[in-house]
Scaffold this active site. Structure first.
Site, PDB file in Angstrom:
ATOM      1  N   HIS A  62       0.868  -1.191   0.000  1.00  0.00           N
ATOM      2  CA  HIS A  62       0.000   0.000   0.000  1.00  0.00           C
ATOM      3  C   HIS A  62       0.901   1.235   0.000  1.00  0.00           C
ATOM      4  O   HIS A  62       1.255   1.770   1.058  1.00  0.00           O
ATOM      5  CB  HIS A  62      -0.899  -0.012   1.247  1.00  0.00           C
ATOM      6  CG  HIS A  62      -1.896   1.100   1.296  1.00  0.00           C
ATOM      7  ND1 HIS A  62      -3.253   0.891   1.310  1.00  0.00           N
ATOM      8  CD2 HIS A  62      -1.743   2.437   1.344  1.00  0.00           C
ATOM      9  CE1 HIS A  62      -3.884   2.050   1.373  1.00  0.00           C
ATOM     10  NE2 HIS A  62      -2.978   3.006   1.391  1.00  0.00           N
ATOM     11  N   HIS A  64       1.700   5.057  -2.087  1.00  0.00           N
ATOM     12  CA  HIS A  64       1.280   6.070  -3.055  1.00  0.00           C
ATOM     13  C   HIS A  64       2.493   6.436  -3.918  1.00  0.00           C
ATOM     14  O   HIS A  64       3.047   7.529  -3.794  1.00  0.00           O
ATOM     15  CB  HIS A  64       0.687   7.275  -2.316  1.00  0.00           C
ATOM     16  CG  HIS A  64      -0.534   6.916  -1.523  1.00  0.00           C
ATOM     17  ND1 HIS A  64      -1.775   6.789  -2.100  1.00  0.00           N
ATOM     18  CD2 HIS A  64      -0.688   6.575  -0.214  1.00  0.00           C
ATOM     19  CE1 HIS A  64      -2.654   6.414  -1.170  1.00  0.00           C
ATOM     20  NE2 HIS A  64      -2.016   6.274  -0.026  1.00  0.00           N
ATOM     21  N   GLY A  70      -3.065  15.931  -0.929  1.00  0.00           N
ATOM     22  CA  GLY A  70      -3.761  17.043  -1.574  1.00  0.00           C
ATOM     23  C   GLY A  70      -5.009  17.462  -0.827  1.00  0.00           C
ATOM     24  O   GLY A  70      -5.808  18.250  -1.336  1.00  0.00           O
ATOM     25  N   ARG A 164     -13.953  11.390   3.731  1.00  0.00           N
ATOM     26  CA  ARG A 164     -13.506  11.513   2.330  1.00  0.00           C
ATOM     27  C   ARG A 164     -14.009  10.359   1.459  1.00  0.00           C
ATOM     28  O   ARG A 164     -13.750  10.305   0.271  1.00  0.00           O
ATOM     29  CB  ARG A 164     -11.978  11.547   2.278  1.00  0.00           C
ATOM     30  CG  ARG A 164     -11.381  12.752   2.967  1.00  0.00           C
ATOM     31  CD  ARG A 164      -9.922  12.506   3.290  1.00  0.00           C
ATOM     32  NE  ARG A 164      -9.774  11.426   4.280  1.00  0.00           N
ATOM     33  CZ  ARG A 164      -8.608  10.971   4.720  1.00  0.00           C
ATOM     34  NH1 ARG A 164      -7.481  11.475   4.255  1.00  0.00           N
ATOM     35  NH2 ARG A 164      -8.553  10.009   5.620  1.00  0.00           N
ATOM     36  N   HIS A 225      -5.193   0.529   7.829  1.00  0.00           N
ATOM     37  CA  HIS A 225      -5.198   1.629   8.818  1.00  0.00           C
ATOM     38  C   HIS A 225      -5.946   1.198  10.102  1.00  0.00           C
ATOM     39  O   HIS A 225      -6.492   2.051  10.804  1.00  0.00           O
ATOM     40  CB  HIS A 225      -5.836   2.920   8.271  1.00  0.00           C
ATOM     41  CG  HIS A 225      -5.405   3.332   6.903  1.00  0.00           C
ATOM     42  ND1 HIS A 225      -4.103   3.231   6.469  1.00  0.00           N
ATOM     43  CD2 HIS A 225      -6.110   3.853   5.847  1.00  0.00           C
ATOM     44  CE1 HIS A 225      -4.021   3.677   5.215  1.00  0.00           C
ATOM     45  NE2 HIS A 225      -5.233   4.039   4.816  1.00  0.00           N
ATOM     46  N   ARG A 228      -5.419   2.930  13.520  1.00  0.00           N
ATOM     47  CA  ARG A 228      -5.511   4.392  13.606  1.00  0.00           C
ATOM     48  C   ARG A 228      -6.153   4.867  14.917  1.00  0.00           C
ATOM     49  O   ARG A 228      -5.894   5.974  15.374  1.00  0.00           O
ATOM     50  CB  ARG A 228      -6.222   4.984  12.406  1.00  0.00           C
ATOM     51  CG  ARG A 228      -7.706   4.825  12.384  1.00  0.00           C
ATOM     52  CD  ARG A 228      -8.349   5.825  11.435  1.00  0.00           C
ATOM     53  NE  ARG A 228      -8.004   5.667  10.053  1.00  0.00           N
ATOM     54  CZ  ARG A 228      -7.433   6.634   9.311  1.00  0.00           C
ATOM     55  NH1 ARG A 228      -7.148   7.796   9.837  1.00  0.00           N
ATOM     56  NH2 ARG A 228      -7.170   6.418   8.025  1.00  0.00           N
ATOM     57  N   ASP A 286       1.854   2.945   3.771  1.00  0.00           N
ATOM     58  CA  ASP A 286       1.066   4.084   3.278  1.00  0.00           C
ATOM     59  C   ASP A 286       2.014   5.160   2.738  1.00  0.00           C
ATOM     60  O   ASP A 286       1.694   6.344   2.741  1.00  0.00           O
ATOM     61  CB  ASP A 286       0.168   4.648   4.397  1.00  0.00           C
ATOM     62  CG  ASP A 286      -1.005   5.458   3.876  1.00  0.00           C
ATOM     63  OD1 ASP A 286      -1.266   5.420   2.659  1.00  0.00           O
ATOM     64  OD2 ASP A 286      -1.647   6.149   4.688  1.00  0.00           O
TER      65      ASP A 286
HETATM   66 ZN    ZN Z   1      -5.643   5.124   3.083  1.00  0.00          ZN
END
Ligand code: ZN
Length: 390
Positions: A62, A64, A70, A164, A225, A228, A286
């Site tokens: 996982h 990016h 952003g 989100r 996650h 978290r 992440d």
């Molecule tokens: Zn995520």
């Protein structure tokens, strides 16, 4: 080219003892107690592994790689990942994903980035989609993406329980999962669905419903996650008790933890103390996602960037500070990930498997060498292979 690493402690992840490891081309040829190479034999590169431990190359499923974030405006978009960020962290296989933004970032750009990193020297894959359902696939459908595009092995990261998220209904979510499953079955891939869990009240509700009420097996889903906050973490442990799999995120800033956040290393210790099966847990970094920072009272005070080097740092912390056995701790970034993602030649030091490995100092556990695709990307702590622009 033949390479022999002599006198090295090997964790396959299982501890095999002090061995001589033979590599031919990009495969492990064999693991031997001791071998003697005749003086008039063909050219063999011999390396002394005394004082070192050999581990399978790390898999971070996982990341990016194209950049992410952003979420506080355009200036907070995070940068693309460089080859050396991954190699110096011991990562020999990476799975790239988009994130919140699927307008300024696209599947075609993600695949191009994965291909670039592959050419530069790593093993790379991607998930199709972003946070959103309906999924913006590259072809007509999720199923077709997984079946027809070699780099795409699953779906994700689909966001749930997060402000989100696209707030999919259960049925919409279930239909996306079914596409990933069938696409995976028909192409011999995992079709894994990587699910981003936010800190919302809904938690793992949809995932419990799927493994309790449908025929879809728990191996299809990997929620991430989970560490978290303590509520989600507890729910994650219950989910594993029902047969599920969970992923903990290693990126965190110890000085700016999210309220209730549990570090991945600590989370692994708690998980094992509960008597849960080691095969059902993985870590991911992440990497290059954006990371909000919080002050002592839980107030957001800024934004940082998730780092891929936390992947092994948290494993090391679990070993050195939480007394988790090396052969257990290392599984969460090697064989467990390979099994869940159906990367059948990855994640193990074993005859005929891909020769991806990391060596670490036996006392400090610091990374010394990183090897994949017939080359040392890192040798004696020094970067040997640079990307085109770094
Ligand atoms: Zn995520």
């Amino acid at each position: 080219m033949i390479k022999v690493i002599k006198n090295i402690k090997v964790y396959s992840p299982k501890y095999l003892g002090v061995k001589d490891v033979v590599i031919v081309g990009n495969k492990f040829e064999g693991i031997y107690d001791s071998i003697n190479i005749p003086t008039d034999f063909i050219n063999v590169n011999v390396y002394d592994g005394t004082g070192k431990i050999m581990l399978p190359g790390f898999i971070d499923s996982h990341v990016h790689i194209l950049g992410g974030g952003g979420e506080k405006g355009f200036s907070t978009r995070t940068p693309e990942m460089r080859l050396i960020d991954l190699s110096i962290a011991g990562i020999t296989t990476v799975v790239g994903c988009l994130g919140t933004d699927n307008i300024c970032r696209s599947m075609s750009a993600l695949i191009a980035k994965a291909r670039a990193l592959e050419i530069e020297g790593l093993n790379t894959y991607c998930y199709t989609g972003s946070y959103e359902i309906p999924v913006k696939s590259l072809t007509e459908s999720i199923k077709e993406d997984i079946m027809m595009i070699d780099k795409i092995i699953g779906l994700g990261e689909i966001a749930l329980s997060d402000h989100r998220s696209s707030q999919p209904t259960y049925e919409e979510f279930l239909r996306a999962i079914s596409q990933a499953r069938v696409g995976g079955l028909l192409s011999g891939k995992s079709g894994i669905v990587n699910v981003h869990l936010g800190g919302g009240k809904q938690g793992l509700e949809y995932l419990f419903k799927i493994i309790e009420e449908t025929e879809i097996p728990s191996t299809q889903l990997l929620p991430t996650h989970i560490n978290r906050n303590s509520t989600l973490f507890k729910e994650g442990l219950e989910y594993v008790k029902k047969g599920g799999y969970i992923d903990l995120t290693t990126s965190s800033d110890p000085k700016h933890l999210e309220p209730g956040e549990i570090s991945a290393g600590k989370g692994l210790k708690i998980y094992l103390d509960e008597g849960l099966p080691i095969e059902h847990i993985t870590f991911t970094s992440d990497g290059n996602g954006s990371m909000p920072k919080f002050d002592g009272s839980g107030r957001e005070v800024g934004i940082g960037i998730c780092k891929v080097d936390t992947l092994y740092k948290e494993v090391k912390r679990a070993i050195l500070e939480e007394n988790v056995a090396i052969e257990d701790a290392i599984k969460v970034i090697t064989s467990n990930v390979a099994n869940i993602l159906c990367l059948h030649n990855k994640g193990r030091i074993e005859k005929s498997m891909d020769a991806d490995f990391v060596t670490v100092d036996e006392n400090t556990l610091d990374i010394v060498d990183v090897f994949t695709k017939e080359s040392f990307l890192v040798k004696d702590g020094e970067i040997k292979v640079h990307g085109v622009y770094s």
